[in-house]
Design an enzyme around this catalytic site. Structure first.
Site, short mmCIF file in Angstrom:
data_model
loop_
_atom_site.label_atom_id
_atom_site.label_comp_id
_atom_site.label_asym_id
_atom_site.label_seq_id
_atom_site.Cartn_x
_atom_site.Cartn_y
_atom_site.Cartn_z
N MET A 34 27.84 56.40 -45.37
CA MET A 34 26.88 57.25 -44.67
C MET A 34 26.40 56.55 -43.39
SD MET A 34 24.81 59.36 -47.52
CE MET A 34 23.67 58.09 -47.97
N GLY A 35 27.10 55.51 -42.97
CA GLY A 35 26.72 54.81 -41.74
C GLY A 35 25.61 53.81 -41.99
N ALA A 36 24.95 53.37 -40.89
CA ALA A 36 23.96 52.27 -40.96
C ALA A 36 24.59 51.08 -41.69
CB ALA A 36 22.68 52.73 -41.65
N HIS A 38 26.38 47.64 -43.00
CA HIS A 38 26.00 46.23 -43.13
C HIS A 38 27.17 45.48 -43.76
CE1 HIS A 38 25.43 47.41 -47.27
NE2 HIS A 38 24.45 48.25 -46.94
N GLY A 40 27.89 44.75 -46.72
CA GLY A 40 28.45 45.38 -47.92
C GLY A 40 29.57 46.34 -47.55
N HIS A 41 29.29 47.16 -46.52
CA HIS A 41 30.32 48.09 -46.04
C HIS A 41 31.49 47.31 -45.43
CE1 HIS A 41 26.48 50.47 -45.66
NE2 HIS A 41 27.19 51.30 -46.39
N GLY A 163 31.69 50.80 -53.58
CA GLY A 163 30.95 49.59 -53.94
C GLY A 163 30.48 49.62 -55.38
N SER A 201 21.44 46.86 -48.62
CA SER A 201 21.32 48.32 -48.66
C SER A 201 20.79 48.78 -47.31
CB SER A 201 20.34 48.74 -49.76
OG SER A 201 19.89 50.05 -49.53
N SER A 202 21.25 49.96 -46.90
CA SER A 202 20.77 50.51 -45.62
C SER A 202 19.27 50.76 -45.68
CB SER A 202 21.48 51.83 -45.33
OG SER A 202 22.87 51.66 -45.50
P1 AMP Z 1 26.42 54.27 -48.42
O1 AMP Z 1 26.73 54.23 -46.94
O2 AMP Z 1 25.14 53.62 -48.77
O3 AMP Z 1 26.61 55.63 -49.00
O4 AMP Z 1 27.53 53.36 -49.09
C1 AMP Z 1 28.88 53.53 -48.80
C2 AMP Z 1 29.67 52.64 -49.72
O5 AMP Z 1 29.29 51.29 -49.53
C3 AMP Z 1 29.44 52.96 -51.21
O6 AMP Z 1 30.67 52.89 -51.89
C4 AMP Z 1 28.51 51.85 -51.63
O7 AMP Z 1 28.60 51.53 -53.00
C5 AMP Z 1 29.00 50.70 -50.77
N1 AMP Z 1 27.96 49.68 -50.63
C6 AMP Z 1 26.68 49.85 -50.23
N2 AMP Z 1 26.00 48.68 -50.30
C7 AMP Z 1 26.86 47.76 -50.76
C8 AMP Z 1 26.77 46.36 -51.06
N3 AMP Z 1 25.62 45.68 -50.90
N4 AMP Z 1 27.87 45.73 -51.53
C9 AMP Z 1 29.03 46.41 -51.72
N5 AMP Z 1 29.19 47.73 -51.44
C10 AMP Z 1 28.12 48.39 -50.98
#
Ligand code: AMP
Length: 300
Positions: A34-36, A38, A40-41, A163, A201-202
């Site tokens: 979903m962008g933003a 870091h 983790g992404h 993730g 986390s975003s």
């Molecule tokens: P989001 O943009 O928050 O929807 O996350 C997109 C993907 O990144 C999802 O598969 C999340 O599980 C993964 N993700 C988010 N935060 C982390 C993190 N700290 N470590 C690993 N993967 C992450």
């Protein structure tokens, strides 16, 4: 920047086909976000680029999975920085469609139902969240399919990266792919944390310095359980709950030890008997204005 931005399904398909023709071998990876973005992404992107010839990252803030309009509005949007991060990881294409591109006829009438696995834990506090999330993941898995046969004439292999941080989403995506025969391999990537253990986390950007320090109790509680599992000791989750509750800025929603596939609580046998086998410790809590989730896979 070598990375290319596409905003339509047709554009994505054409670019994917062009790249698959150019590159030797044939596999495509999709990293839905979903962008933003870091670290983790970035880890997801790194896994994808190390395993595939062509990698697509999608950036789409999906209105269907947000309960409150304010939460959707407030979600950070940082496309330029996101593109730079993905470019540095060697991602080929960014697919950043508009809401109108994804839902041209308005909110979809037909949706994926997450069922009982989507009603518990996060689903209990966020009704409808996983139906919305799975519906868009289903669409993104379709959009991200390799655009053309590979250079050898065969169909390109297809992998999508999620993730471990969002353990319930990961379990549900695996079930959807299995139950509905999606032709894609789901790859899980371990949670990336900051140096003190806070899962990236975003939403962390909305924490004050004091709240961020308080939030460290979540990963501390998980590590406590993890170390007991590794030592074949009884997990005693009540003591982890007590640790979290001792932090006044943290409002605990749930903490439990569950089966990693069904997410059903492991129950009494993990409380006072030595831990054996596999599990998953889950936590969700509100810290100031921010709802945080975290988890740790358990192995004895
Ligand atoms: P989001 O943009 O928050 O929807 O996350 C997109 C993907 O990144 C999802 O598969 C999340 O599980 C993964 N993700 C988010 N935060 C982390 C993190 N700290 N470590 C690993 N993967 C992450």
């Amino acid at each position: 920047m070598a990375i290319k931005l596409v905003t339509t399904a047709a554009g994505l398909r054409a670019e994917s086909a062009r790249l698959l023709r150019e590159k030797p071998g044939s596999s495509q990876g999709l990293v839905p976000t979903m962008g933003a973005l870091h670290e983790g992404h970035a880890a997801l992107a790194r896994h994808a680029t190390s395993q595939n010839d062509v990698v697509v990252a999608s950036i789409f803030v999906n209105p269907l999975q947000f309960g409150e309009a304010a939460d959707l509005e407030r979600y950070p949007r940082t496309l330029e920085a996101d593109m730079a991060l993905l470019d540095a990881e060697g991602v080929d294409l960014v697919f950043a469609p508009s809401v109108e591109e994804v839902y041209p006829a308005g909110p979809p009438l037909v949706r994926v139902t997450s069922g009982p696995l989507g009603d518990k834990w996060e689903g209990a506090s966020r009704p409808g969240h996983f139906d919305g999330a799975l519906t868009v993941v289903a669409k993104l898995l379709h959009y991200g399919q390799p655009g053309a046969p590979g250079s050898d004439g065969g169909t390109a292999a297809y992998r999508a990266y999620f993730g471990q941080k969002d353990a319930q989403q990961l379990a549900l995506v695996r079930r959807m792919v299995q139950d509905l025969n999606f032709p894609v391999e789901i790859v899980a990537v371990p949670t990336v944390r900051d140096e003190e253990g806070l899962a990236l986390s975003s939403r962390n950007r909305f924490l004050s310095a004091e709240e961020r320090d308080a939030a460290l109790v979540l990963s501390r509680a998980l590590r406590l359980i993890e170390s007991r599992a590794l030592a074949h000791e009884p997990l005693d989750p009540d003591s982890a709950v007590a640790l979290v509750k001792s932090q006044p800025l943290v409002q605990l929603d749930y903490f439990d030890v569950v089966d990693p596939v069904t997410l059903e609580p492991l129950g009494e046998n993990c409380r006072d008997t030595p831990f054996r086998g596999e599990g998953l410790a889950l936590i969700a809590a509100k810290v100031g204005p921010v709802r945080l989730i975290d988890n740790v896979p358990l192995k004895s």
